[in-house]
Structure formats: structure tokens, C-alpha cells
Design a protein around this motif. Structure first.
Motif, PDB file in Angstrom:
ATOM      1  N   THR A   1      -1.144  -1.713 -28.990  1.00 59.41           N
ATOM      2  CA  THR A   1      -2.046  -2.160 -30.043  1.00 59.41           C
ATOM      3  C   THR A   1      -1.323  -3.236 -30.839  1.00 59.41           C
ATOM      4  O   THR A   1      -0.216  -3.009 -31.322  1.00 59.41           O
ATOM      5  CB  THR A   1      -2.437  -0.996 -30.970  1.00 59.41           C
ATOM      6  OG1 THR A   1      -3.041   0.043 -30.191  1.00 59.41           O
ATOM      7  CG2 THR A   1      -3.422  -1.456 -32.036  1.00 59.41           C
TER       8      THR A   1
ATOM      9  N   GLU B   1      -1.510  -6.778 -33.656  1.00 63.45           N
ATOM     10  CA  GLU B   1      -2.241  -7.375 -34.773  1.00 63.45           C
ATOM     11  C   GLU B   1      -2.383  -8.884 -34.638  1.00 63.45           C
ATOM     12  O   GLU B   1      -3.046  -9.515 -35.466  1.00 63.45           O
ATOM     13  CB  GLU B   1      -1.558  -7.026 -36.099  1.00 63.45           C
ATOM     14  CG  GLU B   1      -1.625  -5.539 -36.420  1.00 63.45           C
ATOM     15  CD  GLU B   1      -1.063  -5.208 -37.793  1.00 63.45           C
ATOM     16  OE1 GLU B   1      -0.611  -6.135 -38.493  1.00 63.45           O
ATOM     17  OE2 GLU B   1      -1.081  -4.018 -38.159  1.00 63.45           O
TER      18      GLU B   1
ATOM     19  N   GLN C   1      -6.756 -12.876 -38.518  1.00 66.99           N
ATOM     20  CA  GLN C   1      -5.392 -12.394 -38.634  1.00 66.99           C
ATOM     21  C   GLN C   1      -4.468 -13.424 -39.283  1.00 66.99           C
ATOM     22  O   GLN C   1      -3.535 -13.053 -39.991  1.00 66.99           O
ATOM     23  CB  GLN C   1      -4.854 -11.958 -37.266  1.00 66.99           C
ATOM     24  CG  GLN C   1      -5.550 -10.696 -36.730  1.00 66.99           C
ATOM     25  CD  GLN C   1      -5.588  -9.567 -37.732  1.00 66.99           C
ATOM     26  OE1 GLN C   1      -6.589  -9.378 -38.428  1.00 66.99           O
ATOM     27  NE2 GLN C   1      -4.499  -8.820 -37.834  1.00 66.99           N
TER      28      GLN C   1
ATOM     29  N   ASN D   1      -7.717  -6.028 -41.823  1.00 68.37           N
ATOM     30  CA  ASN D   1      -6.780  -6.093 -40.702  1.00 68.37           C
ATOM     31  C   ASN D   1      -7.498  -5.645 -39.435  1.00 68.37           C
ATOM     32  O   ASN D   1      -8.039  -4.544 -39.386  1.00 68.37           O
ATOM     33  CB  ASN D   1      -5.576  -5.188 -40.968  1.00 68.37           C
ATOM     34  CG  ASN D   1      -4.478  -5.377 -39.939  1.00 68.37           C
ATOM     35  OD1 ASN D   1      -4.432  -6.396 -39.252  1.00 68.37           O
ATOM     36  ND2 ASN D   1      -3.593  -4.413 -39.828  1.00 68.37           N
TER      37      ASN D   1
ATOM     38  N   LYS E   1      -7.379  -5.434 -34.981  1.00 73.66           N
ATOM     39  CA  LYS E   1      -6.362  -5.216 -33.959  1.00 73.66           C
ATOM     40  C   LYS E   1      -6.909  -5.505 -32.567  1.00 73.66           C
ATOM     41  O   LYS E   1      -8.113  -5.523 -32.351  1.00 73.66           O
ATOM     42  CB  LYS E   1      -5.852  -3.769 -34.042  1.00 73.66           C
ATOM     43  CG  LYS E   1      -5.192  -3.456 -35.379  1.00 73.66           C
ATOM     44  CD  LYS E   1      -4.736  -2.016 -35.467  1.00 73.66           C
ATOM     45  CE  LYS E   1      -4.110  -1.749 -36.841  1.00 73.66           C
ATOM     46  NZ  LYS E   1      -3.671  -0.340 -36.974  1.00 73.66           N
TER      47      LYS E   1
ATOM     48  N   ASP F   1      -9.520  -4.104 -30.050  1.00 78.26           N
ATOM     49  CA  ASP F   1      -9.399  -2.671 -30.289  1.00 78.26           C
ATOM     50  C   ASP F   1     -10.773  -2.050 -30.554  1.00 78.26           C
ATOM     51  O   ASP F   1     -10.985  -0.862 -30.320  1.00 78.26           O
ATOM     52  CB  ASP F   1      -8.465  -2.433 -31.484  1.00 78.26           C
ATOM     53  CG  ASP F   1      -8.279  -0.966 -31.825  1.00 78.26           C
ATOM     54  OD1 ASP F   1      -7.541  -0.283 -31.088  1.00 78.26           O
ATOM     55  OD2 ASP F   1      -8.858  -0.511 -32.831  1.00 78.26           O
TER      56      ASP F   1
END
Length: 220
Positions: free
Chosen positions: A12, A14, A109, A121, A123, A197
Motif C-alpha cells: 500500500t 501513498e 497526493q 490522504n 492510497k 486502494d
């Protein structure tokens, strides 16, 4: 068609590797009234850009980056609207045109890091895996094949299954597969798949090794 899949690693992240290059940072610095940045160090330019961005209100900064990245896809009114909505919602997951999700993720991001928050945020999921065709299955591995195989190994509540169940099961064509999977990289027999995600999270994968039988849509 039948495939055997072995997952080596699920991560995962960012931000995506190489989502912004040296030229991107230099052009954006100019647009944020910080012209003639001399450095050729990408990390230094990134830090300069973050400082330049925070001199602006968050929605103003969002509009500048959106215009730079997506002016070929969005008009002025859409950019203005998105620049405000990004502060309220995870636009890179919710925007109806999923072909823009990857760019919206990168934009979001960048702004999230620059403002140390303020923006949501979001992902991404990166999967390193092997895939082997069985029983004369097509050896040319496409995003649709990968997505349909992975779908056989996901929790039933996964968003991609809830929204694209008919496409996964070949009731409808799966044109969206190319946008759900952002990147599919091949190296020898190994592959790396990148997606949001939102579509597939690390915790939703069931097994490290599995076989999947998939079908393709055929018009009657």
C-alpha cells in the motif's frame, strides 16, 4: 481461460514512483510564481515547489495543478469545481470519469504532501506477481486478464466486484479494466500491477497462490 497466479508482494503506497519528473516541477514552479529554479536535483525542486504551493490557498493551488495536468480533459468550470471538491472528498476515488483517477491521485497526493494534510490522504495498491496461462490460455497478459483473475481472489465486498460484477463475469464487455488498473509492468515472468486502494486494498486479497478460470464477453 485458466491461469495460475502467485502473489509475491502486496504494498500500500501513498504516491507512485516517477509520477512527477524534473520538468513537471520546473513548470509548476513557474506557475506558482517561482521561476528560474536552477537546481537539477528533483528532491530540491520538490521541496521548493511545496514551499511555493503553500503561499496559495489550497483551492487556488489545486486549480493550478489541475489545469497543468488535466486541461486537455477538463474545462475551466470543471477545474474550479474540482479544486474545491478535493478539499471535501476523495475525488480520485469518486470522480465519475475513472480514466482520470490516476492523474487525480497524483495531483491529490502532491497537494496532500505540500500542505501536510488539508487534502484527504488517498492510497494505491501495488501487487508483484507471477501469472502462468494453463490449458492453452492466451499467453498475452492484458489488464483485463489480470483484473478478472484477481477478482476471483478478492473478498466479495470489494468495490471492483460490487461495481463491475457483470464485467468480471463476462456478461458485459470490460472496457473499464484499462482504467481500473493504472499500470501493468512486465519483467520476465513477473508482473507489477498498480491500482487504487479504493478498487482493491491489500486486506481484500484472499490467497497468495490460486488458479482462476475467466471468460470474455461475446456479442450474440
Amino acid at each position: 481461460m485458466k491461469y495460475a497466479i502467485k502473489i509475491h508482494k502486496i504494498s500500500t503506497v501513498e504516491e507512485l514512483e516517477n509520477s512527477w519528473n524534473l520538468n513537471d516541477y520546473k513548470v509548476l514552479l513557474e506557475r506558482f510564481d517561482f521561476p528560474n529554479a536552477e537546481s537539477t536535483n528533483i528532491n530540491e525542486l520538490r521541496e521548493l515547489l511545496f514551499m511555493a504551493i503553500t503561499d496559495y490557498e489550497p483551492n487556488e493551488a489545486a486549480a493550478i495543478v489541475l489545469e497543468y495536468k488535466l486541461s486537455n480533459h477538463l474545462n475551466e468550470g470543471q477545474i474550479e469545481q474540482l479544486s474545491h471538491e478535493m478539499l471535501l472528498d476523495k475525488i480520485s476515488e469518486e470522480y465519475p470519469e475513472i480514466n482520470l483517477h490516476k492523474d487525480l491521485f497524483n495531483i491529490n497526493q502532491l497537494l496532500y504532501k505540500a500542505y501536510n494534510g488539508k487534502f484527504h490522504n488517498t492510497k494505491a495498491t501495488v501487487v508483484d506477481f507471477e501469472i502462468s496461462p494453463l490449458q492453452n490460455a492466451d499467453a498475452t497478459i492484458t489488464k483485463e486478464i489480470v483484473l478478472k483473475c484477481f477478482a476471483k481472489n478478492l473478498d466479495n465486498h470489494t468495490v471492483v466486484l460490487r461495481l463491475f460484477g457483470d464485467q468480471v463475469n463476462a456478461v458485459d464487455p470490460f472496457e473499464e479494466a484499462d482504467d481500473v488498473i493504472w499500470e501493468l509492468e512486465k519483467k520476465d515472468t513477473n508482473y507489477k500491477m498498480t491500482t487504487s486502494d479504493y478498487w482493491m486494498s491489500k486486506d481484500e486479497f484472499l490467497n497468495e497462490e490460486f488458479e482462476a478460470v475467466i471468460d470474455f464477453f461475446e456479442e450474440e
